[in-house]
Design a protein around this motif. Structure first.
Motif, PDB file in Angstrom:
ATOM      1  N   LYS A  15      10.284  -8.041  -6.573  1.00 36.79           N
ATOM      2  CA  LYS A  15       9.777  -6.737  -6.182  1.00 36.79           C
ATOM      3  C   LYS A  15       8.287  -6.632  -6.485  1.00 36.79           C
ATOM      4  O   LYS A  15       7.799  -7.146  -7.485  1.00 36.79           O
ATOM      5  N   SER A  16       7.584  -5.932  -5.601  1.00 36.72           N
ATOM      6  CA  SER A  16       6.185  -5.644  -5.870  1.00 36.72           C
ATOM      7  C   SER A  16       6.105  -4.529  -6.907  1.00 36.72           C
ATOM      8  O   SER A  16       7.122  -3.933  -7.283  1.00 36.72           O
ATOM      9  N   TRP A  17       4.876  -4.225  -7.364  1.00 33.08           N
ATOM     10  CA  TRP A  17       4.715  -3.154  -8.337  1.00 33.08           C
ATOM     11  C   TRP A  17       5.250  -1.831  -7.796  1.00 33.08           C
ATOM     12  O   TRP A  17       5.721  -0.978  -8.525  1.00 33.08           O
TER      13      TRP A  17
ATOM     14  N   GLY B 293       7.856  -1.522  -5.936  1.00 34.24           N
ATOM     15  CA  GLY B 293       9.290  -1.621  -5.706  1.00 34.24           C
ATOM     16  C   GLY B 293       9.683  -2.191  -4.360  1.00 34.24           C
ATOM     17  O   GLY B 293      10.856  -2.197  -3.998  1.00 34.24           O
ATOM     18  N   ALA B 294       8.702  -2.685  -3.585  1.00 34.85           N
ATOM     19  CA  ALA B 294       9.001  -3.236  -2.261  1.00 34.85           C
ATOM     20  C   ALA B 294       9.663  -4.603  -2.371  1.00 34.85           C
ATOM     21  O   ALA B 294       9.348  -5.402  -3.252  1.00 34.85           O
ATOM     22  N   LYS B 295      10.597  -4.847  -1.446  1.00 34.53           N
ATOM     23  CA  LYS B 295      11.283  -6.139  -1.380  1.00 34.53           C
ATOM     24  C   LYS B 295      11.136  -6.808  -0.017  1.00 34.53           C
ATOM     25  O   LYS B 295      11.403  -8.002   0.124  1.00 34.53           O
ATOM     26  N   TYR B 296      10.731  -6.032   0.984  1.00 35.62           N
ATOM     27  CA  TYR B 296      10.670  -6.549   2.349  1.00 35.62           C
ATOM     28  C   TYR B 296       9.318  -6.227   2.974  1.00 35.62           C
ATOM     29  O   TYR B 296       8.602  -5.320   2.522  1.00 35.62           O
ATOM     30  N   ILE B 297       8.999  -6.959   4.036  1.00 34.14           N
ATOM     31  CA  ILE B 297       7.737  -6.768   4.742  1.00 34.14           C
ATOM     32  C   ILE B 297       8.027  -6.544   6.222  1.00 34.14           C
ATOM     33  O   ILE B 297       8.808  -7.276   6.818  1.00 34.14           O
TER      34      ILE B 297
END
Length: 222
Positions: free
Chosen positions: A4-6, A8-12
């Protein structure tokens, strides 16, 4: 993305305008956010250009091929072209963009020494640079240049992950306080020409600044 990014993202989600080859990126926490982000993109593109989206080309993922999304596209008169399974060349522009951005983001993280949770900031920075880079597909022009219809200034570009000293406004400091604060440069604003900086004391806090001095030689950061 496995981490996860800072934010909270998991997808692009990548979206590319076929005419200008300008691309946009949306960081998603869940795949069911695809439709809402596409609507945001549609509104942005159509209001900016005065033209309407006529066709959307995607793979056969469930985030695109569901009744709700299909109904929306149909209501807007948008043709949905779905690529054949295991035939990525049918959507070569997006496939190449995905590979290129991930590889460059990986290199930027390794070079800067930033931990992998910064992949979202790296991806957004790579896309910013991609839109401002000449491409053979446009006979040497830049996507951003074609999109806005005029030349662009790239003198503000800096090395991702370098040390950045942002000016502290006079109203927020006394006569003996430092005039600047140390940050790490992690990208550019989406809407204005300001820099996105990371607070060294709080890794989850990001700050935007216009007046910044950069130290572009570094050994990496955690």
């Amino acid at each position: 993305m496995p981490i996860k990014s800072w934010g909270g993202a998991k997808y692009i989600l990548f979206l590319t305008d076929d005419y200008s080859r300008k691309s946009w990126v949306y960081l998603l926490q869940e795949k069911n956010q695809v439709m809402s982000r596409f609507i945001d993109f549609k509104n942005l593109l159509e209001k900016h250009t005065g033209a309407n989206i006529k066709c959307l080309r995607t793979d056969g993922g469930g985030e695109y091929c569901n009744d709700r999304f299909k109904c929306f596209l149909k209501s807007q008169g948008i043709i949905h072209q779905i690529t054949v399974p295991y035939c990525p060349q049918q959507n070569g522009v997006s496939e190449r963009l995905n590979r290129t951005l991930l590889e460059k983001a990986r290199c930027m993280l390794q070079e800067s020494g930033l931990i992998q949770e910064y992949w979202g900031k790296a991806i957004m920075t790579v896309l910013y640079l991609k839109n401002g880079s000449p491409t053979v597909a446009l006979a040497g022009l830049m996507p951003e240049q074609v999109w806005i219809g005029s030349d662009i200034d790239l003198s503000h570009l800096r090395v991702f992950g370098c040390i950045a000293y942002a000016l502290i406004p006079e109203q927020k400091r006394s006569k003996l306080d430092p005039k600047s604060k140390k940050y790490i440069f992690v990208g550019y604003s989406d809407s204005t020409k300001v820099y996105r900086l990371r607070d060294l004391q709080n890794a989850r806090r990001f700050f935007y600044a216009t007046y910044v001095t950069f130290l572009e030689l570094f050994e990496g950061h955690g």
